[in-house]
Design an enzyme around this catalytic site. Structure first.
Site, mmCIF file in Angstrom:
data_model
loop_
_atom_site.group_PDB
_atom_site.id
_atom_site.type_symbol
_atom_site.label_atom_id
_atom_site.label_comp_id
_atom_site.label_asym_id
_atom_site.label_seq_id
_atom_site.Cartn_x
_atom_site.Cartn_y
_atom_site.Cartn_z
ATOM 1 N N GLU A 1 0.885 -1.175 0.000
ATOM 2 C CA GLU A 1 0.000 0.000 0.000
ATOM 3 C C GLU A 1 0.909 1.207 0.000
ATOM 4 O O GLU A 1 1.493 1.567 1.019
ATOM 5 C CB GLU A 1 -0.927 -0.038 1.211
ATOM 6 C CG GLU A 1 -2.173 0.826 1.063
ATOM 7 C CD GLU A 1 -1.946 2.282 1.419
ATOM 8 O OE1 GLU A 1 -1.806 3.108 0.475
ATOM 9 O OE2 GLU A 1 -1.886 2.592 2.614
ATOM 10 N N CYS B 1 -2.256 9.287 2.529
ATOM 11 C CA CYS B 1 -2.056 8.693 1.209
ATOM 12 C C CYS B 1 -3.316 8.781 0.363
ATOM 13 O O CYS B 1 -3.239 8.847 -0.868
ATOM 14 C CB CYS B 1 -1.591 7.242 1.337
ATOM 15 S SG CYS B 1 -2.758 6.151 2.177
#
Length: 485
Positions: A234, A268
């Site tokens: 990720e 993010c």
């Protein structure tokens, strides 16, 4: 024993939050070995036993909630309210993983097909064994919990390497697990810098879950490739918000400001770019500017934006803003970022699409708003970067259509980041944003291996024999033509 330590320093005031060992390859390997022995005990608890243990862990976190909030604030610098929200979402995911693991991973019957009616067929999922988790500093509870909770619920032991900027939070989570009665070595923590994470990748773990930058994700993959250890990555994002001409502009502006500046932009899945239809761009930008100007960054309890957790990230923010302005962009709110880690929110408009402020992850309190003539143009621009994590769309009529065309693993319509708060939904990206999924049923399966079993219930037409006669082949020929011709 290691003789090397490092300090966790608070970005709020520079004080030492805690001192932790820099664990080397031998110590990491020994921790993994202990976790492997504990994994047998943890797996033997079964779904019900693990659910009881994880529920007890969740209750312990809640019982010591204020302590954890204070620790997250001390190590990251984020406001206490943001820390509380992060922990709430983490607890929701912990509860979901514990309560849904049996349904998702249990062995179940599947239809064997017409050709194999004499066979029973079952499918189930088995834990890998030991999962290494390498966590980030920006959401030190919520983000790693997407791997920790799901890996543990699936029956794995875990060895967690928290970021060197937030080791105290990682150690605290493990202490809470043990305090609640969890097996001590089923959830272990190793601390240190980059080499400690590299050592974890090479320590014989059965899978690695990494969250962090794209560059570091590639290094993790390279280390794991040496032993064909599977990974879930990720990584970063450069998420866009699309505002159509029929959007609720007040709601879209509120969402853009929250998505861009919450956690000082260190998210993010935060919003770094907005593409707004030219028909409504003026009103939208005015509203975003008004909301942005009301925000204040600082280290005091009343500040809505805290300092950057990683001080050197301020250099990236300054470089991106300077590049945007040099390329003709306008500073609508804020100026060139000052020295130091406290950066007031910055609103940029009409920025060249080739600038780093548009194409590279900034990870700071900046927002670029560019106007477009159509949503087709907005989609083209939004999808033109190498990242593909998530995004948002504000539109009354075309929300679903535009969301389906926006590149990324998750999209929110008429909201931002809503998908992260739905435990049943998978979380992950494409391209330079990584691959694999955490959260939801896909997240549980990410930490388990599928195992298929067949059992012959009665003899039928035997094809798997070296003594097969021509008459059998003629029957097979008729079956092929009848079923598939």
């Amino acid at each position: 024993m290691t003789a090397t330590t490092f300090d966790s320093l608070s970005p709020l005031d520079g004080r030492v939050v805690g001192t932790f060992p820099v664990q080397g390859a031998d110590e990491v390997a020994a921790t993994v070995d202990r976790a492997r022995r504990a994994a047998e005990e943890w797996r033997a608890l079964g779904f019900s036993g693990r659910r009881r243990a994880l529920d007890a862990w969740r209750r312990d976190i809640v019982a010591h909630l204020d302590e954890l909030i204070a620790l997250v604030r001390a190590e990251t610098g984020k406001p206490a309210g943001d820390a509380r929200l992060e922990i709430m979402l983490a607890l929701d995911h912990l509860a979901w993983a514990a309560s849904h693991a049996r349904r998702v991973l249990r062995r179940r019957s599947v239809f064997p097909g017409l050709l194999m009616l004499n066979q029973s067929a079952t499918l189930g999922y088995l834990p890998y064994g030991v999962v290494g988790v390498i966590g980030p500093w920006n959401y030190p509870v919520f983000t790693p919990m997407g791997s920790l909770a799901y890996a543990l619920a699936a029956g794995n032991a875990v060895v967690f390497k928290p970021s060197e900027y937030t080791p105290a939070v990682g150690v605290w989570l493990r202490e809470a697990f043990v305090r609640a009665g969890g097996p001590a070595d089923a959830f272990a923590v190793v601390t240190g810098l980059g080499p400690t994470g590299a050592a974890l990748c090479r320590a014989g773990v059965d899978k690695v879950a990494f969250t962090g930058s794209t560059a570091t994700g590639k290094a993790v993959m390279a280390a794991c490739a040496e032993s064909l250890t599977p990974v879930v990555i990720e990584a970063g994002g450069k998420d866009a918000l699309l505002v159509d001409e029929d959007a609720d502009l007040d709601a879209a502006a509120e969402a853009a400001v929250w998505g861009a500046y919450s956690n000082a932009g260190q998210t993010c899945i935060g919003i770094e770019r907005v593409y707004v239809h030219t028909a409504v761009a003026g009103r939208f930008v005015d509203r975003v500017a008004e909301l942005t100007a009301d925000l204040r960054a600082g280290v005091d309890d009343a500040a809505r934006l805290g300092p950057l957790t990683m001080a050197r990230q301020a250099d990236v923010v300054r470089a991106h803003v300077a590049d945007a302005v040099a390329a003709g962009g306008h500073l609508r709110v804020g100026g060139l970022p000052p020295e130091g880690a406290v950066i007031p929110p910055i609103l940029l408009t009409d920025v060249d699409e080739r600038s780093t402020a548009v194409r590279e992850e900034t990870f700071g309190p900046t927002l670029v708003v560019n106007r477009v003539a159509s949503m087709d143009e907005a989609i083209r621009r939004a999808n033109a970067v190498r990242y593909g994590l998530s995004g948002s769309v504000f539109s009354r009529r075309r929300g679903k259509e535009l969301a389906m065309r926006l590149r990324g693993g998750m999209v929110a319509i008429n909201a931002v980041i809503a998908f992260a708060a739905v435990p049943a939904l998978p979380f992950g990206g494409v391209g330079d944003s990584g691959f694999g999924r955490i959260h939801g049923a896909d997240g549980l399966r990410e930490f388990a291996t599928a195992k298929a079993i067949t059992r012959q219930r009665f003899r039928l037409l035997t094809l798997t024999t070296m003594r097969r006669r021509p008459g059998v082949d003629r029957i097979v020929d008729r079956i092929i033509r009848a079923l598939y011709g």
